[in-house]
Design an enzyme around this catalytic site. Structure first.
Site, PDB file in Angstrom:
ATOM      1  N   THR A 103      43.714 -19.521  35.745  1.00 62.26           N
ATOM      2  CA  THR A 103      44.392 -19.897  36.687  1.00 62.26           C
ATOM      3  C   THR A 103      45.156 -18.563  37.458  1.00 62.26           C
ATOM      4  O   THR A 103      45.417 -18.836  38.810  1.00 62.26           O
ATOM      5  CB  THR A 103      45.721 -20.893  36.200  1.00 62.26           C
ATOM      6  OG1 THR A 103      45.259 -22.235  35.822  1.00 62.26           O
ATOM      7  CG2 THR A 103      46.803 -21.096  37.205  1.00 62.26           C
ATOM      8  N   SER A 142      40.661 -27.012  41.851  1.00 60.17           N
ATOM      9  CA  SER A 142      41.216 -26.585  41.014  1.00 60.17           C
ATOM     10  C   SER A 142      40.866 -25.240  40.269  1.00 60.17           C
ATOM     11  O   SER A 142      39.674 -25.060  40.520  1.00 60.17           O
ATOM     12  CB  SER A 142      41.417 -27.692  39.843  1.00 60.17           C
ATOM     13  OG  SER A 142      41.742 -27.448  38.481  1.00 60.17           O
ATOM     14  N   THR A 143      41.734 -24.615  39.424  1.00 60.58           N
ATOM     15  CA  THR A 143      41.123 -23.400  38.848  1.00 60.58           C
ATOM     16  C   THR A 143      39.809 -23.963  38.228  1.00 60.58           C
ATOM     17  O   THR A 143      39.020 -23.021  37.860  1.00 60.58           O
ATOM     18  CB  THR A 143      42.177 -22.888  37.766  1.00 60.58           C
ATOM     19  OG1 THR A 143      43.315 -22.482  38.696  1.00 60.58           O
ATOM     20  CG2 THR A 143      41.651 -21.791  37.138  1.00 60.58           C
ATOM     21  N   ASN A 144      40.028 -25.075  37.521  1.00 57.89           N
ATOM     22  CA  ASN A 144      38.673 -25.653  36.562  1.00 57.89           C
ATOM     23  C   ASN A 144      37.485 -25.698  37.275  1.00 57.89           C
ATOM     24  O   ASN A 144      36.487 -25.905  36.558  1.00 57.89           O
ATOM     25  CB  ASN A 144      39.423 -26.907  35.811  1.00 57.89           C
ATOM     26  CG  ASN A 144      40.653 -26.619  35.210  1.00 57.89           C
ATOM     27  OD1 ASN A 144      41.180 -25.537  34.992  1.00 57.89           O
ATOM     28  ND2 ASN A 144      41.417 -27.788  34.920  1.00 57.89           N
ATOM     29  N   THR A 189       3.573   0.956   9.226  1.00 57.56           N
ATOM     30  CA  THR A 189       4.320  -0.272   8.841  1.00 57.56           C
ATOM     31  C   THR A 189       5.153  -0.099   7.539  1.00 57.56           C
ATOM     32  O   THR A 189       4.437   0.933   6.798  1.00 57.56           O
ATOM     33  CB  THR A 189       3.073  -1.408   8.703  1.00 57.56           C
ATOM     34  OG1 THR A 189       2.327  -0.951   7.545  1.00 57.56           O
ATOM     35  CG2 THR A 189       2.511  -1.832   9.579  1.00 57.56           C
ATOM     36  N   SER A 320      25.175  20.136  18.700  1.00 55.62           N
ATOM     37  CA  SER A 320      26.013  20.485  17.504  1.00 55.62           C
ATOM     38  C   SER A 320      26.986  21.688  17.902  1.00 55.62           C
ATOM     39  O   SER A 320      26.733  22.549  18.699  1.00 55.62           O
ATOM     40  CB  SER A 320      25.076  21.138  16.329  1.00 55.62           C
ATOM     41  OG  SER A 320      26.028  21.362  15.203  1.00 55.62           O
ATOM     42  N   SER A 321      28.314  21.528  17.335  1.00 56.66           N
ATOM     43  CA  SER A 321      29.180  22.644  17.577  1.00 56.66           C
ATOM     44  C   SER A 321      29.145  23.737  16.579  1.00 56.66           C
ATOM     45  O   SER A 321      29.884  24.685  16.608  1.00 56.66           O
ATOM     46  CB  SER A 321      30.619  21.890  17.490  1.00 56.66           C
ATOM     47  OG  SER A 321      30.659  21.287  16.160  1.00 56.66           O
ATOM     48  N   LYS A 326      20.328  23.139  17.888  1.00 52.63           N
ATOM     49  CA  LYS A 326      20.089  21.685  17.698  1.00 52.63           C
ATOM     50  C   LYS A 326      20.354  20.915  18.951  1.00 52.63           C
ATOM     51  O   LYS A 326      21.186  21.099  19.812  1.00 52.63           O
ATOM     52  CB  LYS A 326      21.226  21.185  16.626  1.00 52.63           C
ATOM     53  CG  LYS A 326      20.869  19.764  16.153  1.00 52.63           C
ATOM     54  CD  LYS A 326      22.242  19.571  14.885  1.00 52.63           C
ATOM     55  CE  LYS A 326      21.511  18.145  14.271  1.00 52.63           C
ATOM     56  NZ  LYS A 326      21.788  17.031  14.914  1.00 52.63           N
TER      57      LYS A 326
END
Length: 468
Positions: A103, A142-144, A189, A320-321, A326
């Protein structure tokens, strides 16, 4: 000093509204009540445009039935056209997650359209005796019925965009399938060596997986062409005139360019959110399959020295830090995380749909929020996957071939000639002695070198299927 506020009233009291605001008192109340996501429905501009399209279709219908004057109709439809064109979206300020079954969203649209229409006619905002948010902009509605109809218009448009991103992804996989059509590799697999295939076949499979879901989304779009506009409060059509439902659907078709149809039973359609659950399920299917592909890409590119290392993903950023050199598969990783979000959203939508009671499901706001968010995240991530990852993949052909030559399972192709037990013995011997099957067969004089080269040539093992 000029007053910067105007006073608006509703049956709960009165409030000061900033003079430069097009929204009114009900919108402001909703803004104050629902501080949930810290965003607003303007986050979804397609949805704002969809609301305006519904309001335009209803205004045209109400004029045809004598409930609006020509002046009112033209002012309202002009305001709607401006919103459809992208104006005034900043005035849609209510939180997308809200109580009241939508609404607040509907009234936000009604108030903005009413006040813009008044401005077009040269009247001050809040002159609601001339054009009223409820009596005129929301006439016969209506909102509905407005809210779920706007959701479906939005979904229809967003799914088109999602299909575009899937086509882009499919085409990227197709191009790689052609590029890699002659590169032989080991199929697997349960993460164990199976039999040879081509890298082109592997990528062609991904293209087919994606292409299948473009069709599933097309089917879902057809499902949401049925709307309940004209149902008003619970589906009985209260406060609408005879022929309203028929006329408003025709006008909605004209405004949107989409062949929407009226639901067969408006009471059923007003409370049933099964079509949203279905669409959510399709979204989950799509994103799970793409996420599975991303898992494969991360595995196939693992290494580069201690993993599969059969393909190289484009290096997008340092990984990587602490570890120099990497590089991580960041694009597939982010798609995986989008998948987790969409799967969670599907559960939210399922619970929200199940939680509906009697003639209305009040949880449509969270359903809409999750559907819109999921689609937007998916299409953006799929575009990134295609353009920032798939298009730049290269193959390590030597690694792929070495894996085949070192594999025990190429002996599978000799089953029809030597039998399963003899082939098992050859595989066991190769594993025990850490030697190639090829060398053991020659040593045991089971075939000549020429015969064995022909039988074990990897290309012969994929001859039953096209290489692309």
């Amino acid at each position: 000093m000029e007053n910067t506020f105007r006073i608006e009233k509703d049956f709960l009291g009165e409030k000061e509204i900033a003079n430069d605001s097009y929204y009114g008192i009900q919108t402001l109340r909703a803004k104050e009540n629902f501080d949930i996501t810290r965003t607003s429905i303007s986050l979804f501009p397609n949805f704002i445009r969809s609301l305006a399209k519904v309001k335009k279709a209803t205004a045209l219908t109400n004029y045809e039935l004598g409930d609006l004057t020509l002046i009112q109709r033209d002012a309202i439809t002009q305001a709607c056209d401006e919103i459809i064109a992208g104006q005034f979206h900043d005035q849609f300020i209510v939180d997308p997650i809200q109580g009241g079954a939508g609404t607040s969203t509907n009234m936000n649209a009604n108030e903005v359209i009413a006040n813009r229409a008044l401005e077009i006619l040269g009247h001050p905002r809040s002159s609601y005796h001339i054009i009223h948010p409820n009596n005129h902009v929301n006439c016969s509605q209506s909102t509905n019925d407005v809210y779920p109809t706007a959701i479906k218009i939005t979904l229809h448009e967003l799914i088109f965009r999602l299909k575009d991103s899937l086509r882009e992804l499919r085409d990227s996989f197709d191009r790689k399938a052609v590029e890699f059509k002659d590169i032989l590799k080991m199929g697997r697999t349960q993460l164990q060596d199976a039999v040879p295939m081509t890298l082109g076949q592997e990528f062609k499979t991904y293209a087919i997986m994606v292409d299948e879901d473009i069709y599933r989304l097309r089917e879902a779009q057809a499902l949401i062409k049925e709307v309940n506009l004209g149902a008003t409060a619970i589906g009985t059509g209260i406060n609408t005139k005879e022929n309203y439902q028929e006329l408003v659907i025709k006008n909605l078709q004209d405004v949107t360019g989409i062949d929407f149809v009226n639901a067969g039973d408006l009471i059923e359609a007003t409370q049933d959110t099964g079509d949203f659950v279905h669409i959510s399920g399709i979204l989950k299917r799509v994103v799970i399959k793409v996420s599975k592909i991303c898992n494969d890409l991360r595995l196939l590119s693992s290494g580069p020295r201690a993993g599969f290392n059969e393909i190289n993903l484009p290096a997008m950023q340092p990984g990587s830090s602490i570890m120099p050199g990497k590089v991580n598969p960041v694009i597939p990783e982010v798609v995986n995380q989008v998948a987790f979000e969409v799967i969670g959203a599907d559960m939210t939508i399922s619970m929200a749909s199940e939680g509906g009671q009697l003639q209305l499901n009040v949880f449509e706001p969270i359903i809409a929020y999750k559907l819109f968010t999921s689609i937007n995240m998916m299409r953006r991530s799929f575009h990134s996957l295609a353009s920032k990852c798939i298009d730049g993949i290269t193959a390590n052909e030597d690694v792929c071939m070495e894996n085949i030559l070192n594999s025990i399972t190429i002996v599978t192709s000799l089953n029809p000639i030597l039998g399963y037990e003899k082939c098992s013995a050859l595989a066991k011997e190769a594993l025990k002695t850490n030697r190639r099957v090829y060398d053991i067969i020659i040593e045991q004089e089971l075939f000549t070198k020429e015969e064995l080269d022909k039988l074990l040539h990897p290309k012969h093992m994929v001859h039953n299927h096209k290489l692309v």
